[in-house]
Design a protein around this motif. Structure first.
Motif, PDB file in Angstrom:
ATOM      1  N   LYS A 147       0.830  -1.204   0.000  1.00  0.00           N
ATOM      2  CA  LYS A 147       0.000   0.000   0.000  1.00  0.00           C
ATOM      3  C   LYS A 147       0.864   1.254   0.000  1.00  0.00           C
ATOM      4  CE  LYS A 147      -3.840  -2.212   2.384  1.00  0.00           C
ATOM      5  NZ  LYS A 147      -4.677  -2.226   3.589  1.00  0.00           N
ATOM      6  N   ALA A 148       0.312   2.340  -0.539  1.00  0.00           N
ATOM      7  CA  ALA A 148       1.001   3.628  -0.516  1.00  0.00           C
ATOM      8  C   ALA A 148       1.201   4.057   0.932  1.00  0.00           C
ATOM      9  CB  ALA A 148       0.189   4.667  -1.278  1.00  0.00           C
ATOM     10  N   GLY A 149       2.366   4.634   1.211  1.00  0.00           N
ATOM     11  CA  GLY A 149       2.635   5.114   2.562  1.00  0.00           C
ATOM     12  C   GLY A 149       4.121   5.195   2.845  1.00  0.00           C
ATOM     13  N   SER A 150       4.437   5.657   4.036  1.00  0.00           N
ATOM     14  CA  SER A 150       5.820   5.710   4.508  1.00  0.00           C
ATOM     15  C   SER A 150       6.045   4.525   5.429  1.00  0.00           C
ATOM     16  CB  SER A 150       6.084   7.013   5.265  1.00  0.00           C
ATOM     17  OG  SER A 150       5.966   8.115   4.395  1.00  0.00           O
ATOM     18  N   TYR A 151       7.143   3.843   5.237  1.00  0.00           N
ATOM     19  CA  TYR A 151       7.397   2.605   5.948  1.00  0.00           C
ATOM     20  C   TYR A 151       8.783   2.602   6.580  1.00  0.00           C
ATOM     21  CZ  TYR A 151       3.529   1.191   2.934  1.00  0.00           C
ATOM     22  OH  TYR A 151       2.341   1.111   2.282  1.00  0.00           O
ATOM     23  N   SER A 152       8.942   1.780   7.622  1.00  0.00           N
ATOM     24  CA  SER A 152      10.264   1.673   8.233  1.00  0.00           C
ATOM     25  C   SER A 152      10.453   0.302   8.863  1.00  0.00           C
ATOM     26  CB  SER A 152      10.476   2.766   9.275  1.00  0.00           C
ATOM     27  OG  SER A 152       9.586   2.601  10.360  1.00  0.00           O
ATOM     28  N   LEU A 153      11.680  -0.135   8.834  1.00  0.00           N
ATOM     29  CA  LEU A 153      12.102  -1.354   9.517  1.00  0.00           C
ATOM     30  C   LEU A 153      13.045  -0.912  10.622  1.00  0.00           C
ATOM     31  CD1 LEU A 153      12.267  -4.516   9.569  1.00  0.00           C
ATOM     32  CD2 LEU A 153      14.330  -4.265   8.182  1.00  0.00           C
ATOM     33  N   PRO A 154      12.666  -1.084  11.894  1.00  0.00           N
ATOM     34  CA  PRO A 154      13.560  -0.689  12.979  1.00  0.00           C
ATOM     35  C   PRO A 154      14.848  -1.516  12.951  1.00  0.00           C
ATOM     36  CG  PRO A 154      11.337  -1.122  13.774  1.00  0.00           C
ATOM     37  CD  PRO A 154      11.406  -1.613  12.363  1.00  0.00           C
ATOM     38  N   GLN A 155      15.843  -1.049  13.671  1.00  0.00           N
ATOM     39  CA  GLN A 155      17.113  -1.785  13.762  1.00  0.00           C
ATOM     40  C   GLN A 155      16.812  -3.222  14.135  1.00  0.00           C
ATOM     41  OE1 GLN A 155      19.908   0.256  13.304  1.00  0.00           O
ATOM     42  NE2 GLN A 155      21.157  -1.559  13.054  1.00  0.00           N
ATOM     43  N   SER A 156      17.232  -4.153  13.273  1.00  0.00           N
ATOM     44  CA  SER A 156      16.910  -5.565  13.457  1.00  0.00           C
ATOM     45  C   SER A 156      18.124  -6.413  13.144  1.00  0.00           C
ATOM     46  CB  SER A 156      15.748  -5.974  12.539  1.00  0.00           C
ATOM     47  OG  SER A 156      14.620  -5.170  12.772  1.00  0.00           O
ATOM     48  N   LYS A 157      18.204  -7.558  13.812  1.00  0.00           N
ATOM     49  CA  LYS A 157      19.332  -8.458  13.602  1.00  0.00           C
ATOM     50  C   LYS A 157      18.919  -9.618  12.714  1.00  0.00           C
ATOM     51  CE  LYS A 157      21.927  -7.442  17.758  1.00  0.00           C
ATOM     52  NZ  LYS A 157      23.244  -7.107  17.384  1.00  0.00           N
ATOM     53  N   PHE A 158      19.817  -9.991  11.816  1.00  0.00           N
ATOM     54  CA  PHE A 158      19.622 -11.122  10.915  1.00  0.00           C
ATOM     55  C   PHE A 158      20.862 -12.001  10.998  1.00  0.00           C
ATOM     56  CE2 PHE A 158      17.422  -7.485   9.177  1.00  0.00           C
ATOM     57  CZ  PHE A 158      16.220  -7.982   8.717  1.00  0.00           C
ATOM     58  N   TYR A 159      20.687 -13.278  10.719  1.00  0.00           N
ATOM     59  CA  TYR A 159      21.850 -14.155  10.579  1.00  0.00           C
ATOM     60  C   TYR A 159      21.950 -14.555   9.114  1.00  0.00           C
ATOM     61  CZ  TYR A 159      25.106 -17.992  10.826  1.00  0.00           C
ATOM     62  OH  TYR A 159      26.184 -18.807  10.605  1.00  0.00           O
ATOM     63  N   ILE A 160      23.100 -14.312   8.514  1.00  0.00           N
ATOM     64  CA  ILE A 160      23.327 -14.696   7.124  1.00  0.00           C
ATOM     65  C   ILE A 160      24.105 -16.003   7.132  1.00  0.00           C
ATOM     66  CG2 ILE A 160      24.287 -14.024   4.901  1.00  0.00           C
ATOM     67  CD1 ILE A 160      24.113 -11.133   5.806  1.00  0.00           C
ATOM     68  N   PRO A 161      23.537 -17.088   6.596  1.00  0.00           N
ATOM     69  CA  PRO A 161      24.213 -18.393   6.627  1.00  0.00           C
ATOM     70  C   PRO A 161      25.277 -18.508   5.539  1.00  0.00           C
ATOM     71  CG  PRO A 161      22.129 -18.584   5.490  1.00  0.00           C
ATOM     72  CD  PRO A 161      22.213 -17.146   5.975  1.00  0.00           C
ATOM     73  N   TYR A 162      25.949 -19.663   5.514  1.00  0.00           N
ATOM     74  CA  TYR A 162      26.886 -19.960   4.431  1.00  0.00           C
ATOM     75  C   TYR A 162      26.164 -19.843   3.099  1.00  0.00           C
ATOM     76  CZ  TYR A 162      30.398 -21.913   7.591  1.00  0.00           C
ATOM     77  OH  TYR A 162      31.340 -22.082   8.571  1.00  0.00           O
ATOM     78  N   VAL A 163      26.885 -19.415   2.079  1.00  0.00           N
ATOM     79  CA  VAL A 163      26.301 -19.324   0.751  1.00  0.00           C
ATOM     80  C   VAL A 163      27.216 -20.003  -0.261  1.00  0.00           C
ATOM     81  CG1 VAL A 163      25.012 -17.199   1.162  1.00  0.00           C
ATOM     82  CG2 VAL A 163      27.362 -17.047   0.379  1.00  0.00           C
ATOM     83  N   ASP A 164      26.602 -20.563  -1.280  1.00  0.00           N
ATOM     84  CA  ASP A 164      27.338 -21.052  -2.436  1.00  0.00           C
ATOM     85  C   ASP A 164      27.200 -19.993  -3.507  1.00  0.00           C
ATOM     86  OD1 ASP A 164      28.083 -23.488  -1.327  1.00  0.00           O
ATOM     87  OD2 ASP A 164      26.207 -24.448  -1.931  1.00  0.00           O
ATOM     88  N   LEU A 165      28.316 -19.501  -4.002  1.00  0.00           N
ATOM     89  CA  LEU A 165      28.292 -18.428  -4.988  1.00  0.00           C
ATOM     90  C   LEU A 165      28.757 -18.929  -6.341  1.00  0.00           C
ATOM     91  CD1 LEU A 165      29.865 -15.503  -2.910  1.00  0.00           C
ATOM     92  CD2 LEU A 165      27.465 -15.811  -3.481  1.00  0.00           C
TER      93      LEU A 165
END
Length: 198
Positions: A145-163
């Motif tokens: 939807k139209a509007g102003s949005y925000s994601l507060p400071q949040s923690k994520f874990y990035i796993p191993y990746v195959d590139l």
């Protein structure tokens, strides 16, 4: 995501969708990847409907696998609904020149007819949005939807990746242009450097 659909599509494609597409490409498991530089900017018109206002990532450098802290905000003045075209241009610096990486098995400089379909492939409709989006009640599917949005400071874990073998070390530039019905809705440029080890 509620940090604008442009942010959602771009972040999902950069961090997640590439991992989904990797199964079609020659890949190698890396012991560690470091994102040693990261910069972004809006590249659309000043009155573009969808813009990213802030994006903060830490630590610097970012280690993969490892923890990532992110905060973002943005806005869209129009509803972003399917079909939502996404044109991605990926460039790699080679001997001081920027070379466009062609679209190989849906990875690289590709046209995606509908970014909404990509989000549905990553997170099936009817399934709860992943954390921390679920906690904050942020959507992860079209329409946004139209509007102003925000994601507060949040923690994520990035796993191993195959590139893919060509996407391991070097400087890269990525541009994503979001559009619908022949009109550009937003544009985001990202510059990053990867440093990897086996």
């Amino acid at each position: 995501m509620r940090s604008s659909a442009l942010f959602a599509a771009t972040l999902c494609l950069v961090l997640v969708a590439q991992g989904d597409c990797k199964s079609h490409l020659k890949t190698r498991r890396l012991a560690k990847v470091k994102l040693v530089t990261f910069d972004w900017k809006n590249c659309g018109q000043p009155d573009a409907p969808a813009t990213l206002t802030t994006l903060e990532l830490s630590p610097d450098p970012i280690s993969i696998p490892g923890d990532l802290s992110a905060a973002a905000s943005g806005s869209t003045s129009v509803e972003l609904a399917s079909p939502l075209a996404l044109n991605v241009t990926l460039e790699k610096e080679v001997a001081g020149f920027w070379v466009t990486v062609p679209c190989l098995e849906e990875l690289g400089s590709c046209h995606y007819p509908d970014a909404c379909d990509l989000l549905d492939q990553l997170i099936p409709p009817g399934q709860d949005c992943p954390e921390p989006l679920h906690t904050y009640g942020l959507p992860c599917h079209c329409p946004f939807k139209a509007g102003s949005y925000s994601l507060p400071q949040s923690k994520f874990y990035i796993p191993y990746v195959d590139l893919p073998s060509w996407l391991t070390n070097g400087n890269y530039r990525l541009q994503g242009v979001l559009g619908a019905q022949g009109k550009e809705l937003g544009c985001l440029k990202v510059a990053l450097s990867l440093n990897s080890a086996r």
